[in-house]
Design a protein around this motif. Structure first.
Motif, PDB file in Angstrom:
ATOM      1  N   UNK A 117     108.771   7.345   4.175  1.00  0.00           N
ATOM      2  CA  UNK A 117     109.525   8.199   3.266  1.00  0.00           C
ATOM      3  C   UNK A 117     110.719   8.769   4.000  1.00  0.00           C
ATOM      4  N   UNK A 118     111.857   8.764   3.349  1.00  0.00           N
ATOM      5  CA  UNK A 118     113.024   9.391   3.954  1.00  0.00           C
ATOM      6  C   UNK A 118     113.907   9.964   2.861  1.00  0.00           C
ATOM      7  N   UNK A 119     114.677  10.999   3.191  1.00  0.00           N
ATOM      8  CA  UNK A 119     115.548  11.589   2.187  1.00  0.00           C
ATOM      9  C   UNK A 119     116.162  12.900   2.645  1.00  0.00           C
ATOM     10  N   UNK A 120     116.738  13.613   1.688  1.00  0.00           N
ATOM     11  CA  UNK A 120     117.413  14.866   2.008  1.00  0.00           C
ATOM     12  C   UNK A 120     117.353  15.837   0.834  1.00  0.00           C
ATOM     13  N   UNK A 121     117.506  17.117   1.175  1.00  0.00           N
ATOM     14  CA  UNK A 121     117.532  18.190   0.178  1.00  0.00           C
ATOM     15  C   UNK A 121     118.827  18.955   0.352  1.00  0.00           C
ATOM     16  N   UNK A 122     119.499  19.234  -0.770  1.00  0.00           N
ATOM     17  CA  UNK A 122     120.735  19.982  -0.719  1.00  0.00           C
ATOM     18  C   UNK A 122     120.706  21.180  -1.635  1.00  0.00           C
ATOM     19  N   UNK A 123     121.452  22.207  -1.291  1.00  0.00           N
ATOM     20  CA  UNK A 123     121.497  23.430  -2.083  1.00  0.00           C
ATOM     21  C   UNK A 123     122.888  23.605  -2.687  1.00  0.00           C
ATOM     22  N   UNK A 124     122.924  23.931  -3.964  1.00  0.00           N
ATOM     23  CA  UNK A 124     124.195  24.091  -4.667  1.00  0.00           C
ATOM     24  C   UNK A 124     124.943  25.325  -4.179  1.00  0.00           C
ATOM     25  N   UNK A 125     126.232  25.155  -3.868  1.00  0.00           N
ATOM     26  CA  UNK A 125     127.077  26.261  -3.424  1.00  0.00           C
ATOM     27  C   UNK A 125     127.898  26.822  -4.589  1.00  0.00           C
ATOM     28  N   UNK A 126     128.573  27.912  -4.345  1.00  0.00           N
ATOM     29  CA  UNK A 126     129.346  28.580  -5.412  1.00  0.00           C
ATOM     30  C   UNK A 126     130.450  27.685  -5.968  1.00  0.00           C
ATOM     31  N   UNK A 127     130.944  26.758  -5.147  1.00  0.00           N
ATOM     32  CA  UNK A 127     132.004  25.863  -5.610  1.00  0.00           C
ATOM     33  C   UNK A 127     131.457  24.591  -6.257  1.00  0.00           C
ATOM     34  N   UNK A 128     130.133  24.525  -6.392  1.00  0.00           N
ATOM     35  CA  UNK A 128     129.525  23.370  -7.032  1.00  0.00           C
ATOM     36  C   UNK A 128     129.121  22.264  -6.076  1.00  0.00           C
ATOM     37  N   UNK A 129     129.517  22.363  -4.814  1.00  0.00           N
ATOM     38  CA  UNK A 129     129.159  21.342  -3.827  1.00  0.00           C
ATOM     39  C   UNK A 129     127.714  21.537  -3.373  1.00  0.00           C
ATOM     40  N   UNK A 130     127.184  20.521  -2.704  1.00  0.00           N
ATOM     41  CA  UNK A 130     125.819  20.598  -2.183  1.00  0.00           C
ATOM     42  C   UNK A 130     125.857  20.750  -0.669  1.00  0.00           C
ATOM     43  N   UNK A 131     125.089  21.707  -0.168  1.00  0.00           N
ATOM     44  CA  UNK A 131     124.991  21.943   1.271  1.00  0.00           C
ATOM     45  C   UNK A 131     123.657  21.423   1.781  1.00  0.00           C
ATOM     46  N   UNK A 132     123.684  20.709   2.885  1.00  0.00           N
ATOM     47  CA  UNK A 132     122.469  20.145   3.465  1.00  0.00           C
ATOM     48  C   UNK A 132     121.481  21.250   3.826  1.00  0.00           C
ATOM     49  N   UNK A 133     120.222  21.093   3.412  1.00  0.00           N
ATOM     50  CA  UNK A 133     119.161  22.037   3.746  1.00  0.00           C
ATOM     51  C   UNK A 133     118.238  21.429   4.799  1.00  0.00           C
ATOM     52  N   UNK A 134     117.702  20.260   4.502  1.00  0.00           N
ATOM     53  CA  UNK A 134     116.901  19.554   5.491  1.00  0.00           C
ATOM     54  C   UNK A 134     116.731  18.100   5.079  1.00  0.00           C
ATOM     55  N   UNK A 135     116.389  17.287   6.065  1.00  0.00           N
ATOM     56  CA  UNK A 135     116.154  15.877   5.804  1.00  0.00           C
ATOM     57  C   UNK A 135     114.753  15.515   6.256  1.00  0.00           C
ATOM     58  N   UNK A 136     114.327  14.301   5.948  1.00  0.00           N
ATOM     59  CA  UNK A 136     113.017  13.861   6.376  1.00  0.00           C
ATOM     60  C   UNK A 136     112.993  12.354   6.571  1.00  0.00           C
ATOM     61  N   UNK A 137     112.256  11.956   7.571  1.00  0.00           N
ATOM     62  CA  UNK A 137     112.078  10.541   7.877  1.00  0.00           C
ATOM     63  C   UNK A 137     110.673  10.436   8.460  1.00  0.00           C
ATOM     64  N   UNK A 138     109.720   9.950   7.673  1.00  0.00           N
ATOM     65  CA  UNK A 138     108.312  10.002   8.066  1.00  0.00           C
ATOM     66  C   UNK A 138     107.600   8.686   7.821  1.00  0.00           C
ATOM     67  N   UNK A 139     106.629   8.409   8.659  1.00  0.00           N
ATOM     68  CA  UNK A 139     105.794   7.223   8.526  1.00  0.00           C
ATOM     69  C   UNK A 139     104.324   7.630   8.497  1.00  0.00           C
ATOM     70  N   UNK A 140     103.522   6.802   7.815  1.00  0.00           N
ATOM     71  CA  UNK A 140     102.095   7.042   7.758  1.00  0.00           C
ATOM     72  C   UNK A 140     101.372   5.702   7.761  1.00  0.00           C
ATOM     73  N   UNK A 141     100.266   5.654   8.454  1.00  0.00           N
ATOM     74  CA  UNK A 141      99.486   4.417   8.519  1.00  0.00           C
ATOM     75  C   UNK A 141      98.016   4.716   8.233  1.00  0.00           C
ATOM     76  N   UNK A 142      97.472   4.026   7.256  1.00  0.00           N
ATOM     77  CA  UNK A 142      96.063   4.171   6.893  1.00  0.00           C
ATOM     78  C   UNK A 142      95.643   5.626   6.696  1.00  0.00           C
ATOM     79  N   UNK A 143      96.508   6.394   6.047  1.00  0.00           N
ATOM     80  CA  UNK A 143      96.143   7.764   5.698  1.00  0.00           C
ATOM     81  C   UNK A 143      96.400   8.789   6.772  1.00  0.00           C
ATOM     82  N   UNK A 144      96.958   8.376   7.879  1.00  0.00           N
ATOM     83  CA  UNK A 144      97.236   9.314   8.965  1.00  0.00           C
ATOM     84  C   UNK A 144      98.733   9.376   9.244  1.00  0.00           C
TER      85      UNK A 144
END
Length: 442
Positions: A117-144
């Motif tokens: 899984x990978x992606x990003x979260x952004x927060x809306x600013x007063x001017x309508x733009x999106x500011x980076x909040x955090x990202x993620x890049x994760x792997x899982x194997x057999x439930x762990x």
């Protein structure tokens, strides 16, 4: 992993609101087919604010839009390149699952699951733009949990011993860490902003629920099960009450709930129920409040009991049946996790020397040679151009994604719509003759 799958299926990754938006890509691969309808050996999907926007599986072999605005706004070559990217990642996953099975001294006869899984979260600013909040890049194997990227410190985190060789391998490739961080904070955010703009009308729209109040026979002949159901609503925040003579019944009164569950059309449903005496002549009502659609409705039970096969019962059955695939997925995942736990208890050492080769990033799949199954695992992100997304841990449902973003164009946004690509140990990215960044295996 079971918890992860539930989070994904039940849509609890990130709450959709006017301030934050998320773009997430989720990949799931099985070591071999399970022979169940709707369960594919490889699937990949993109989600904007928890709503599926694109989809790919090994049977259809085509990346397709799941929202009308995606089909309308993005050109044909976006989908063509995206299809190529996911086909490459499919091969990457196949190779890396084999590597992990050997590394962990596991049996080929059992089913194993690798996720990214990978992606990003952004927060809306007063001017309508999106500011980076955090990202993620994760792997899982057999439930762990297997491997994840610490964006702040630019290091890979290995929670299990078997992932440590891959962590060391990927941490040694500085350009890869820089690329991953840059993708999460810039390229993913560029796509998130673009998609939010394209789908703004739909993201801001709300759908009111349809409400049913009915009763079905209970196991005890003298009782009935009174049910209150709301379905077809969006967003998912909702209040539902079963009342007896105006008093709200609580858990202590025997009220149970399914919780909020997804429908196939990106809306949600919820069912609450309580067992009561068939002879009870009290006034029972079902109250549903959905603030986003400004609906506040209270329906009275007519004291009729739906028998099996009745028209209303059939209608409700069809609605509930939409969840069948979800249930199958959860059951399959649960069985896989249970089987894996049992295997671990009786298995040989977790990390046999025979499979010590580091995993290859999933992103590197596009340039991965299937014949090199014994080579170090390449990150999944690198599948298109090599990136450490290959050694998976159950994908964790979260916000943003590094997908649908091929190489960067002059504007800083990938123009090909493919999954994000990753560089190799070389200090610079190489051109491949296309918009994608060409990378060698790690």
């Amino acid at each position: 992993m079971f918890r992860f799958i539930l989070l994904v299926l039940l849509g609890t990754i990130v709450t959709v609101n006017c301030e934050r938006h998320s773009l997430t890509y989720i990949y799931t691969a099985l070591s071999k087919p399970v022979g169940l309808p709707g369960i594919h050996e490889f699937t990949a999907m993109g989600l904007l604010d928890n709503k599926m926007i694109d989809y790919f599986d090994n049977d259809n072999q085509k990346k397709v839009p799941k929202q009308d605005w995606m089909k309308e706004k993005l050109p044909a070559d976006y989908w063509e390149k995206g299809t190529h990217s996911r086909c490459s990642k499919q091969q990457w996953f196949k190779v890396n699952i084999d590597i992990l099975i050997k590394r962990m001294n596991q049996s080929d006869d059992d089913i194993h699951v690798l996720q990214w899984l990978h992606g990003c979260v952004g927060e809306t600013q007063s001017d309508g733009s999106l500011k980076f909040v955090h990202g993620m890049d994760m792997y899982n194997y057999d439930g762990n949990d297997f491997l994840s990227f610490d964006d702040d410190n630019q290091v890979w985190v290995a929670p299990v011993q078997a992932a440590e060789p891959t962590k060391r391998k990927w941490d040694d490739v500085q350009v890869l860490k820089e690329y991953t961080k840059g993708y999460l904070e810039k390229e993913c955010m560029d796509w998130l902003s673009k998609f939010v703009t394209y789908g703004q009308k739909q993201l801001e729209s709300s759908s009111p629920p349809t409400v049913f109040v009915y009763a079905t026979p209970a196991r005890v002949e003298s009782n009935v099960v009174l049910r209150c159901m709301a379905t077809g609503f969006y967003p998912k925040d909702i209040i539902l009450h079963i009342k007896r003579n105006g008093r709200i019944l609580e858990k202590a009164d025997g009220v149970e709930t399914t919780g909020i569950r997804p429908n196939e059309d990106d809306t949600y449903q919820r069912r609450d129920f309580v067992e009561i005496l068939k002879s009870d002549k009290s006034d029972y009502t079902c109250q549903v409040i959905h603030k986003e659609s400004r609906l506040n409705i209270e329906k009275h039970w007519d004291h009729k009991v739906e028998e099996e096969g009745g028209s209303n019962g059939m209608t409700i059955g069809i609605i509930i049946g939409i969840l069948a695939v979800v249930v199958v997925v959860v059951v399959v995942v649960g069985v896989l996790v249970w089987r894996h736990k049992k295997q671990q208890q009786a298995a040989a050492p977790l990390y046999p020397a025979a499979a010590a080769a580091p995993l290859i990033p999933a992103a590197a799949a596009d340039h991965l040679n299937p014949a090199a199954a014994a080579a170090p695992l390449i990150p999944a992100a690198a599948a298109d151009h090599l990136y450490p997304a290959a050694v998976a841990a159950p994908l964790i449902a979260g916000a943003g994604s590094k997908e649908s973003l091929g190489t960067k164009s002059d504007s800083g946004v990938s123009s090909d719509g493919s999954d994000h690509n990753v560089p190799t140990e070389k200090s610079s990215l190489q051109a491949s003759g296309s918009d994608d960044q060409s990378l060698n295996s790690v």
